[in-house]
Design a protein around this motif. Structure first.
Motif, PDB file in Angstrom:
ATOM      1  N   GLY A   1     -19.197  -3.705  25.458  1.00 24.55           N
ATOM      2  CA  GLY A   1     -19.531  -2.719  24.425  1.00 24.55           C
ATOM      3  C   GLY A   1     -18.543  -2.666  23.270  1.00 24.55           C
ATOM      4  N   THR A   2     -17.555  -3.554  23.273  1.00 25.69           N
ATOM      5  CA  THR A   2     -16.573  -3.519  22.175  1.00 25.69           C
ATOM      6  C   THR A   2     -16.646  -4.784  21.322  1.00 25.69           C
ATOM      7  OG1 THR A   2     -14.772  -4.658  23.358  1.00 25.69           O
ATOM      8  CG2 THR A   2     -14.912  -2.250  23.625  1.00 25.69           C
ATOM      9  N   LEU A   3     -16.103  -4.656  20.124  1.00 26.82           N
ATOM     10  CA  LEU A   3     -15.781  -5.807  19.276  1.00 26.82           C
ATOM     11  C   LEU A   3     -14.277  -5.775  19.080  1.00 26.82           C
ATOM     12  CD1 LEU A   3     -18.472  -5.114  16.531  1.00 26.82           C
ATOM     13  CD2 LEU A   3     -18.603  -6.931  18.256  1.00 26.82           C
ATOM     14  N   VAL A   4     -13.671  -6.935  18.840  1.00 30.03           N
ATOM     15  CA  VAL A   4     -12.251  -6.967  18.479  1.00 30.03           C
ATOM     16  C   VAL A   4     -12.187  -7.073  16.955  1.00 30.03           C
ATOM     17  CG1 VAL A   4     -10.066  -8.230  18.663  1.00 30.03           C
ATOM     18  CG2 VAL A   4     -11.592  -8.085  20.651  1.00 30.03           C
ATOM     19  N   VAL A   5     -11.432  -6.181  16.354  1.00 32.29           N
ATOM     20  CA  VAL A   5     -11.265  -6.203  14.892  1.00 32.29           C
ATOM     21  C   VAL A   5      -9.825  -6.603  14.585  1.00 32.29           C
ATOM     22  CG1 VAL A   5     -11.291  -4.807  12.777  1.00 32.29           C
ATOM     23  CG2 VAL A   5     -12.988  -4.395  14.577  1.00 32.29           C
ATOM     24  N   ASN A   6      -9.645  -7.479  13.615  1.00 29.18           N
ATOM     25  CA  ASN A   6      -8.274  -7.731  13.163  1.00 29.18           C
ATOM     26  C   ASN A   6      -8.221  -7.871  11.651  1.00 29.18           C
ATOM     27  OD1 ASN A   6      -9.366 -10.572  13.989  1.00 29.18           O
ATOM     28  ND2 ASN A   6      -7.597 -11.053  12.724  1.00 29.18           N
ATOM     29  N   LEU A   7      -7.038  -7.590  11.132  1.00 24.00           N
ATOM     30  CA  LEU A   7      -6.818  -7.661   9.694  1.00 24.00           C
ATOM     31  C   LEU A   7      -6.357  -9.063   9.335  1.00 24.00           C
ATOM     32  CD1 LEU A   7      -4.820  -4.320   9.176  1.00 24.00           C
ATOM     33  CD2 LEU A   7      -7.293  -4.661   9.409  1.00 24.00           C
ATOM     34  N   GLY A   8      -6.906  -9.578   8.241  1.00 27.67           N
ATOM     35  CA  GLY A   8      -6.492 -10.894   7.763  1.00 27.67           C
ATOM     36  C   GLY A   8      -5.422 -10.768   6.683  1.00 27.67           C
ATOM     37  N   ASP A   9      -4.956 -11.906   6.204  1.00 28.06           N
ATOM     38  CA  ASP A   9      -3.808 -11.958   5.284  1.00 28.06           C
ATOM     39  C   ASP A   9      -4.032 -11.251   3.943  1.00 28.06           C
ATOM     40  OD1 ASP A   9      -2.552 -13.528   7.187  1.00 28.06           O
ATOM     41  OD2 ASP A   9      -3.209 -15.413   6.286  1.00 28.06           O
ATOM     42  N   MET A  10      -5.288 -10.986   3.613  1.00 33.14           N
ATOM     43  CA  MET A  10      -5.559 -10.279   2.368  1.00 33.14           C
ATOM     44  C   MET A  10      -5.062  -8.825   2.445  1.00 33.14           C
ATOM     45  SD  MET A  10      -9.276 -10.407   0.579  1.00 33.14           S
ATOM     46  CE  MET A  10      -9.551 -12.174   0.613  1.00 33.14           C
ATOM     47  N   ILE A  11      -4.996  -8.290   3.661  1.00 33.35           N
ATOM     48  CA  ILE A  11      -4.657  -6.864   3.801  1.00 33.35           C
ATOM     49  C   ILE A  11      -3.159  -6.613   3.593  1.00 33.35           C
ATOM     50  CG2 ILE A  11      -4.771  -4.848   5.324  1.00 33.35           C
ATOM     51  CD1 ILE A  11      -7.492  -5.753   4.153  1.00 33.35           C
ATOM     52  N   PRO A  12      -2.249  -7.408   4.153  1.00 34.81           N
ATOM     53  CA  PRO A  12      -0.846  -7.235   3.757  1.00 34.81           C
ATOM     54  C   PRO A  12      -0.669  -7.362   2.240  1.00 34.81           C
ATOM     55  CG  PRO A  12      -1.003  -8.774   5.590  1.00 34.81           C
ATOM     56  CD  PRO A  12      -2.402  -8.381   5.219  1.00 34.81           C
ATOM     57  N   ARG A  13      -1.416  -8.264   1.645  1.00 24.10           N
ATOM     58  CA  ARG A  13      -1.329  -8.445   0.198  1.00 24.10           C
ATOM     59  C   ARG A  13      -1.806  -7.183  -0.531  1.00 24.10           C
ATOM     60  NH1 ARG A  13      -2.081 -14.363  -2.177  1.00 24.10           N
ATOM     61  NH2 ARG A  13      -1.235 -13.892  -4.199  1.00 24.10           N
ATOM     62  N   TRP A  14      -2.845  -6.565   0.004  1.00 24.70           N
ATOM     63  CA  TRP A  14      -3.462  -5.389  -0.629  1.00 24.70           C
ATOM     64  C   TRP A  14      -2.632  -4.130  -0.378  1.00 24.70           C
ATOM     65  CZ3 TRP A  14      -9.516  -5.544   0.027  1.00 24.70           C
ATOM     66  CH2 TRP A  14     -10.125  -5.207  -1.197  1.00 24.70           C
ATOM     67  N   THR A  15      -1.836  -4.141   0.710  1.00 23.69           N
ATOM     68  CA  THR A  15      -1.077  -2.938   1.083  1.00 23.69           C
ATOM     69  C   THR A  15       0.434  -3.182   0.939  1.00 23.69           C
ATOM     70  OG1 THR A  15      -0.969  -3.590   3.413  1.00 23.69           O
ATOM     71  CG2 THR A  15      -2.853  -2.222   2.754  1.00 23.69           C
ATOM     72  N   ASN A  16       0.789  -4.220   0.221  1.00 20.53           N
ATOM     73  CA  ASN A  16       2.199  -4.564   0.001  1.00 20.53           C
ATOM     74  C   ASN A  16       2.973  -4.641   1.329  1.00 20.53           C
ATOM     75  OD1 ASN A  16       4.207  -5.269  -1.912  1.00 20.53           O
ATOM     76  ND2 ASN A  16       5.168  -3.281  -1.626  1.00 20.53           N
ATOM     77  N   GLY A  17       2.347  -5.233   2.332  1.00 13.97           N
ATOM     78  CA  GLY A  17       3.027  -5.457   3.604  1.00 13.97           C
ATOM     79  C   GLY A  17       3.027  -4.270   4.554  1.00 13.97           C
ATOM     80  N   CYS A  18       2.384  -3.170   4.144  1.00  8.92           N
ATOM     81  CA  CYS A  18       2.318  -1.977   5.019  1.00  8.92           C
ATOM     82  C   CYS A  18       1.511  -2.264   6.286  1.00  8.92           C
ATOM     83  CB  CYS A  18       1.573  -0.905   4.249  1.00  8.92           C
ATOM     84  SG  CYS A  18       2.443   0.561   3.969  1.00  8.92           S
ATOM     85  N   TYR A  19       0.408  -2.971   6.109  1.00  6.06           N
ATOM     86  CA  TYR A  19      -0.478  -3.307   7.235  1.00  6.06           C
ATOM     87  C   TYR A  19      -0.325  -4.797   7.542  1.00  6.06           C
ATOM     88  CZ  TYR A  19      -2.928   1.203   6.964  1.00  6.06           C
ATOM     89  OH  TYR A  19      -3.256   2.535   6.997  1.00  6.06           O
TER      90      TYR A  19
END
Ligand SMILES: O=C(O)CCC(=O)C(=O)O
Ligand SMILES: [Fe+2]
Length: 332
Positions: free
Chosen positions: A236-254
């Protein structure tokens, strides 16, 4: 005995629509996961289980078609890298053997007259479908639309998690870049050495990956402390992960963390997984969101568009083919 899951589980019940009552609570959990490994499970995510089950059936049908059929529809014959990819064609970890996986790629069916299709952007190109499975295009489109809706909602929860308006990232969605990959991992051969992986250690390149996996397991995630933990399959689950665009978008916060696959516990069976990659519009600017760059300090990354970011990432593992990746941006 199965071990307790080592990655957080976000229950999306009552958080799936803008303003839904549990949104703030889920956004807090999102922030904690995003600042840790960048990986989490989602449950009660709104994508029908039957649709996911059908997609696994199709994955097996596609990836067991006769080799000659798959070769005729190879991604090598597609300017948009859609179609079949052979075993060992990709090496995600340059220090390991070629990946022990084969896959089928497709994307959203944008119309011929769409400016990005006309401009020849790879991520908006044409799919290649085998005549043997006439329902495949409709099935994949339905699956992608369901995952796209969930991705859009996760981007809204991410906005909330960053203390931004819920619709902050909606403007970047435009004509999203979507890649669906159906993957088959054969079991590792007896005596395979420690450099053998179904997918070598890598980070994903885009914004969000939504992964459906079968019950065999094999996905391993590198935590910030450097330990590898199993992303054990949970019904019943999916695995979600953040890709390299997100550190770029959050200045390394995520964070976007390395992960890898080893199909070693399936008792000799093939493992199937279905990663869905969500990225915003090709021309969406990826610049640090408000509140992530401390006053007086330079941002960690150069600003760029989502399409340019992906192109740079693509060059890393597909350098020879990447010459045809995408022409320059269309003139305004
Ligand atoms: O098959 C999996 O579990 C993960 C696949 C993956 O990491 C990818 O395709 O980027
Ligand atoms: Fe990945």
């Amino acid at each position: 005995m199965p071990t307790a899951p080592q990655l957080p589980i976000l229950d999306l019940h009552d958080a799936l629509t803008p303003g839904a009552p549990r949104s703030a609570e889920v956004a807090r959990q999102f922030r904690a996961a995003a600042q840790d490994s960048g990986f989490f499970y989602v449950r009660r995510h709104g994508v029908p289980e039957a649709l996911i089950a059908q997609q696994f059936t199709l994955a097996e049908q596609l990836l067991t078609l006769p080799p000659a059929v798959r070769e005729a529809l190879s991604i090598r014959h597609s300017p948009s890298s859609r179609g079949f990819e052979a075993l060992g064609a990709q090496t995600l970890d340059a220090n390991a053997h070629p990946d022990l996986k084969e896959s089928f790629y497709c994307g959203l069916a944008y119309p011929e007259e769409h400016p990005y299709v006309r401009a020849g952007y790879q991520t908006y190109g044409h799919n290649q479908w085998p005549a043997q499975l006439p329902d495949a295009p409709t099935q994949c489109e339905a699956y992608m639309q369901a995952m796209l809706a969930l991705s859009r909602r996760l981007m809204q929860l991410m906005a909330l998690s960053l203390d931004l308006p819920e619709n902050y990232f909606d403007a970047a969605d435009g004509s999203p870049m979507v890649t669906l990959r159906l993957v088959r991992y054969p079991p590792h051969p007896p005596g395979a050495d420690e450099h053998t992986f179904g997918a070598g250690a890598h980070t994903d390149w885009g914004a969000l990956t939504l992964l459906a996996q079968d019950h065999h397991g094999g996905l391993e995630v590198c935590t910030p402390s450097g330990d590898w933990v199993d992303a054990t399959p949970l019904p019943g689950t999916l695995v979600v992960n953040l890709g390299d665009m997100i550190p770029r978008w959050t200045n390394g916060c995520y964070h976007s963390n390395p992960h890898r696959v080893r199909n070693r516990h399936s008792g000799g069976a093939a493992r199937y997984s279905i990663p869905f990659f969500y990225e915003p519009d090709y021309l969406a600017p990826i610049t640090p969101v408000p509140g992530t760059v401390a006053p007086g300090t330079p941002p960690l990354f150069e600003p760029c568009t989502a399409g340019e970011h992906l192109r740079q990432m693509y060059l890393k593992t597909y350098a020879p083919q990447a010459k045809t990746w995408a022409p320059t941006a269309p003139s305004p």
